[in-house]
Scaffold this active site. Structure first.
Site, short mmCIF file in Angstrom:
data_model
loop_
_atom_site.label_atom_id
_atom_site.label_comp_id
_atom_site.label_asym_id
_atom_site.label_seq_id
_atom_site.Cartn_x
_atom_site.Cartn_y
_atom_site.Cartn_z
N SER A 118 0.82 -1.22 0.00
CA SER A 118 0.00 0.00 0.00
C SER A 118 0.85 1.27 0.00
CB SER A 118 -0.96 -0.01 1.19
OG SER A 118 -0.24 -0.04 2.40
N THR A 165 7.26 5.09 0.55
CA THR A 165 6.53 6.28 0.08
C THR A 165 6.32 7.27 1.23
OG1 THR A 165 5.37 4.91 -1.55
CG2 THR A 165 4.36 7.03 -0.99
N TYR A 192 8.00 7.98 3.71
CA TYR A 192 9.19 8.69 4.20
C TYR A 192 9.89 9.52 3.13
CZ TYR A 192 8.40 5.71 8.16
OH TYR A 192 7.81 5.10 9.22
N GLN A 249 11.19 12.31 0.94
CA GLN A 249 11.35 13.70 1.37
C GLN A 249 11.40 14.67 0.19
OE1 GLN A 249 14.91 14.10 3.73
NE2 GLN A 249 14.27 12.62 5.25
N GLY A 305 11.00 14.99 -3.08
CA GLY A 305 9.87 15.37 -3.90
C GLY A 305 9.62 14.44 -5.06
N GLU A 335 17.44 19.13 -7.89
CA GLU A 335 18.18 18.03 -7.25
C GLU A 335 19.27 17.57 -8.20
OE1 GLU A 335 15.43 15.03 -5.88
OE2 GLU A 335 14.74 16.29 -4.22
N ASP A 377 10.72 -8.64 0.07
CA ASP A 377 9.80 -9.79 -0.01
C ASP A 377 9.30 -10.04 -1.43
OD1 ASP A 377 10.01 -9.65 2.72
OD2 ASP A 377 7.96 -8.98 3.07
N HIS A 398 22.25 6.12 -1.45
CA HIS A 398 22.04 7.56 -1.33
C HIS A 398 23.28 8.17 -0.67
CE1 HIS A 398 20.28 11.43 -0.33
NE2 HIS A 398 19.23 11.12 -1.08
N ARG A 455 23.87 10.65 -8.42
CA ARG A 455 23.90 10.09 -7.07
C ARG A 455 24.99 9.04 -6.87
NH1 ARG A 455 18.00 8.65 -4.92
NH2 ARG A 455 17.83 10.89 -4.69
N HIS A 485 19.61 2.62 -0.61
CA HIS A 485 18.42 3.48 -0.71
C HIS A 485 17.34 2.95 -1.65
CE1 HIS A 485 16.23 7.22 -0.57
NE2 HIS A 485 16.34 7.40 -1.87
N ARG A 487 19.04 5.50 -10.75
CA ARG A 487 17.80 6.30 -10.83
C ARG A 487 18.07 7.79 -10.63
NH1 ARG A 487 14.25 8.12 -6.91
NH2 ARG A 487 15.18 6.82 -5.28
N SER A 515 11.15 8.23 -8.57
CA SER A 515 10.51 7.00 -8.13
C SER A 515 9.05 7.19 -7.74
CB SER A 515 11.29 6.42 -6.95
OG SER A 515 10.64 5.29 -6.49
P1 FAD Z 1 6.59 1.29 -0.95
O1 FAD Z 1 6.15 2.69 -0.83
O2 FAD Z 1 7.82 0.91 -0.22
O3 FAD Z 1 5.40 0.36 -0.47
C1 FAD Z 1 5.59 -1.04 -0.35
C2 FAD Z 1 4.41 -1.62 0.38
O4 FAD Z 1 4.46 -3.02 0.34
C3 FAD Z 1 4.33 -1.25 1.85
O5 FAD Z 1 2.98 -1.02 2.15
C4 FAD Z 1 4.83 -2.51 2.55
O6 FAD Z 1 4.35 -2.67 3.85
C5 FAD Z 1 4.24 -3.55 1.64
N1 FAD Z 1 4.87 -4.87 1.68
C6 FAD Z 1 6.17 -5.21 1.56
N2 FAD Z 1 6.33 -6.54 1.60
C7 FAD Z 1 5.08 -7.07 1.77
C8 FAD Z 1 4.59 -8.39 1.88
N3 FAD Z 1 5.37 -9.47 1.85
N4 FAD Z 1 3.25 -8.57 2.04
C9 FAD Z 1 2.42 -7.50 2.10
N5 FAD Z 1 2.84 -6.22 2.00
C10 FAD Z 1 4.15 -6.02 1.82
N6 FAD Z 1 11.62 8.76 -4.27
C11 FAD Z 1 11.28 9.91 -4.90
O7 FAD Z 1 10.86 9.88 -6.05
N7 FAD Z 1 11.37 11.10 -4.24
C12 FAD Z 1 11.80 11.20 -2.96
O8 FAD Z 1 11.85 12.29 -2.40
C13 FAD Z 1 12.19 10.01 -2.29
N8 FAD Z 1 12.64 10.05 -1.00
C14 FAD Z 1 12.87 8.87 -0.34
C15 FAD Z 1 13.21 8.91 1.00
C16 FAD Z 1 13.37 7.73 1.71
C17 FAD Z 1 13.73 7.78 3.17
C18 FAD Z 1 13.22 6.49 1.06
C19 FAD Z 1 13.40 5.21 1.81
C20 FAD Z 1 12.90 6.45 -0.29
C21 FAD Z 1 12.72 7.63 -1.00
N9 FAD Z 1 12.38 7.62 -2.35
C22 FAD Z 1 12.05 8.80 -2.98
C23 FAD Z 1 12.11 6.36 -3.03
C24 FAD Z 1 10.60 6.13 -3.03
O9 FAD Z 1 10.06 6.60 -1.83
C25 FAD Z 1 10.24 4.67 -3.19
O10 FAD Z 1 10.99 4.09 -4.21
C26 FAD Z 1 8.76 4.54 -3.55
O11 FAD Z 1 7.99 5.22 -2.58
C27 FAD Z 1 8.38 3.09 -3.65
O12 FAD Z 1 6.99 3.00 -3.73
P2 FAD Z 1 6.31 1.56 -3.81
O13 FAD Z 1 4.85 1.79 -3.82
O14 FAD Z 1 6.92 0.81 -4.91
O15 FAD Z 1 6.80 0.86 -2.46
C1 SIN Z 2 15.90 12.57 -1.51
O1 SIN Z 2 15.06 13.32 -1.05
O2 SIN Z 2 17.10 12.81 -1.60
C2 SIN Z 2 15.46 11.26 -2.02
C3 SIN Z 2 15.02 11.48 -3.39
C4 SIN Z 2 14.94 10.18 -4.12
O3 SIN Z 2 15.27 9.12 -3.59
O4 SIN Z 2 14.55 10.25 -5.27
#
Ligand code: FAD
Ligand code: SIN
Length: 521
Positions: free
Chosen positions: A13, A43, A45, A47, A49, A116, A210, A231, A277, A338, A373, A378
């Site tokens: 989610s 998602t 966390y 920061q 954008g 950035e 996972d 990162h 990066r 990261h 990336r 992302s």
């Molecule tokens: P996620 O948002 O990680 O969601 C994964 C979901 O799957 C979660 O709900 C989790 O609980 C669930 N899950 C995992 N395993 C299982 C399982 N086995 N069964 C059921 N549920 C499960 N990207 C940007 O573009 N801009 C940014 O500013 C940026 N800042 C970042 C800052 C931080 C601290 C981090 C960690 C990442 C950042 N990124 C950023 C990267 C970006 O946030 C992620 O790549 C993106 O949000 C991934 O989205 P997603 O929906 O694929 O996965």
């Molecule tokens: C960050 O805010 O530096 C993370 C941005 C990203 O992972 O794309």
């Protein structure tokens, strides 16, 4: 085993899973499972954008070029094109659903775009200064909550896919230590990344890889597993977690200094702090080695305390909680695992090699990021490719009748769940091993030694478990082995993958490395 049937199952989610679920909600019943509380995800966390070519000075074509350049020659061009061309529409849609992005000072209607690393234009939209992901998660969860056909099951963890004859009929999940088989016409994997397989990471606890392991066990093709992004700047304080210090801090003028307080980026790249990066992470890592230190500094003092507090409220208050005033002291920082560029191989509609099984977001590998990336691409990927996976899931080749028949015939032999003695100790050892031997700089010797140690834990990947921690460990071992295997096979250095024994970008570097269980493609 308990059973239930739905039309569509979405695993995860974060931005990708929620966007897929919203797309699917008009097509039938959707179950969204997540292994923790609904918001716990990368998602939440994020920061810095979300990158999008919407400002007056920008163009989709320039966003495209910047993404390709950062990807170091390994991006799939059609995937990048889809991202940058569809991005603006997805963002405007999100705004229409209630997303509040920051505006320029004194101008209520004009979106503020930040800069950035490796972006040649200011194109990063942000919310609450440095809480962009939280705003996306808020809007998408609220939207999903208003849709009656979407049912959300928190604390429900996917343990395996139900795959037979090349088709996916849903997943076996664990909820409250009891297994449940959820049957569906289409299953969308959106489980995010794997930062937790490294001891130093910006990723939340849920990011244990996972999805990659579950998909691999089921016969899905995985690609580009050697490309783990580190990162450049996470907080380095022995008493604090490796909290991310956003790229945008350097975008706004933050400077890197070594522990002798000397600027050093000019020695590594002409774009200095705003180089791609992977370049900045390696430069910091190298500088740490040269000075014998475990960190460098990120200096914001010249930027003005009022500006820093207003533009980066979350970073400011979090560091202050650990006794650190970022406006008055240079911040100790080090690189951290990261983001995973590789993952479940999909086409640009989220389709995998298994019928009825789609993947999106960080769990997927469309090839959009190539070997590295571009910052802030992302979240946009999650919106664009989450929706696309939803569209494809709606057109699943499996009918509800076929799924019902599978459900009736389904028999799951009740295996005695195994319990691993000292599993937390193994987890810690594995994470440190991956950081030391398969991290920012790797080589044959470090990788072979990692492979040998991981093999000793291999028996764990053959067992059944009913506890989240043990299931996670099983998956972490599986994906660590895949990262090491791919990193050994790639005997050159491209993007985020750097081999000290093969430091050049040469010798078949354009090739993508794919794995299907039991054989290399
Ligand atoms: P996620 O948002 O990680 O969601 C994964 C979901 O799957 C979660 O709900 C989790 O609980 C669930 N899950 C995992 N395993 C299982 C399982 N086995 N069964 C059921 N549920 C499960 N990207 C940007 O573009 N801009 C940014 O500013 C940026 N800042 C970042 C800052 C931080 C601290 C981090 C960690 C990442 C950042 N990124 C950023 C990267 C970006 O946030 C992620 O790549 C993106 O949000 C991934 O989205 P997603 O929906 O694929 O996965
Ligand atoms: C960050 O805010 O530096 C993370 C941005 C990203 O992972 O794309």
């Amino acid at each position: 085993m308990r059973k239930e049937q739905t039309d569509f199952l979405v695993i995860g989610s974060g931005v990708a899973g929620l966007r897929a679920a919203i797309e699917l909600s008009g097509e039938g019943r959707v179950i969204v499972i997540t292994k923790d509380v609904p918001t716990e995800s990368s998602t939440e966390y994020a920061q810095g954008g979300i990158a999008v070519a919407l400002s007056d000075e920008d163009e989709v074509g320039i966003h495209y070029e910047d993404t390709l350049r950062a990807g170091d020659g390994l991006c799939r061009e059609e995937a990048v094109r889809a991202l940058v061309e569809e991005g603006p529409e997805r963002i405007l849609e999100l705004i229409s659903w209630g997303a509040e992005f920051d505006k320029e000072a004194g101008k209520k209607q004009k979106l503020a775009f930040g800069l950035e690393a490796a972006h040649s234009r200011k194109r990063i939209l942000h919310a609450g200064g440095d809480s962009t992901g939280k705003e996306l998660e808020r809007v998408l969860i609220e939207k999903a909550r208003t849709i009656p056909s979407i049912r959300r099951l928190p604390f429900t963890m996917a343990s395996d896919l139900l795959v037979e004859d090349g088709a996916c009929y849903g997943a076996v999940v664990v909820s409250g230590r009891s297994p449940l088989a959820i049957f569906a016409r289409a299953t969308v994997l959106a489980t995010g990344g794997l930062g937790q397989v490294y001891s130093i990471t910006t990723n939340p606890q849920v990011a244990t890889g996972d999805g990659y392991a579950v998909a691999y066990r089921a016969g899905a093709a995985l690609e580009d597993m050697e490309f783990v992004q580190f990162h450049p700047t996470s907080l380095y304080l022995p008493s604090a977690p490796h909290f991310l210090l956003t790229e945008a801090l350097r975008g706004e003028g933050g400077k890197l200094l070594n522990i002798r307080m000397e600027p050093f980026m000019a020695r590594y790249h002409q774009e200095m702090e705003l180089a791609p990066r992977d370049v900045v992470s390696r430069a910091i890592f190298t500088e740490m080695g040269l000075t014998g230190a475990e960190h460098v500094y990120l200096d914001l003092r010249h930027m003005g305390a009022d500006f820093v507090k207003k533009r980066f409220p979350r970073v400011f208050s979090t560091c202050l909680r650990y006794g650190f005033d970022i406006t008055a002291q240079p911040i100790p920082v080090c690189p951290a695992a990261h983001y995973m560029m590789g993952g479940v191989k999909t086409d640009i509609m989220g389709r995998t090699n298994i019928r009825g099984f789609l993947a999106a977001g960080e769990a997927a590998c469309t090839g959009v990021h190539g070997a590295n990336r571009l910052a802030s691409n992302s979240l946009l990927e999650g919106l664009v490719y989450g929706r696309r996976a939803g569209l494809s899931a709606a057109e699943s080749p499996l009918s509800a009748r076929e799924v019902s028949e599978k459900e009736k015939a389904f028999f799951f032999p009740s295996a005695q769940p195994y319990s691993i003695p000292a599993h937390d100790e193994i987890r810690g050892d594995l994470r440190r091993l991956m950081w030391q031997n398969a991290g920012i700089i790797r080589n044959e010797a470090s990788l072979l030694s990692a492979r040998e140690r991981i093999e000793k834990w291999r028996y764990i990947t053959e067992k059944s478990f009913l506890s989240r921690r043990e299931l996670e460990l099983k998956n972490m071992i599986e994906v660590s082995a895949l990262i090491v295997r791919a990193a050994l096979l790639r005997k050159n250095s491209v993007g985020a993958h750097f081999r000290s024994d093969y430091p050049q970008k040469e010798g078949g570097w354009q090739r993508h490395i794919s794995f299907v269980r039991g054989r290399e493609e």
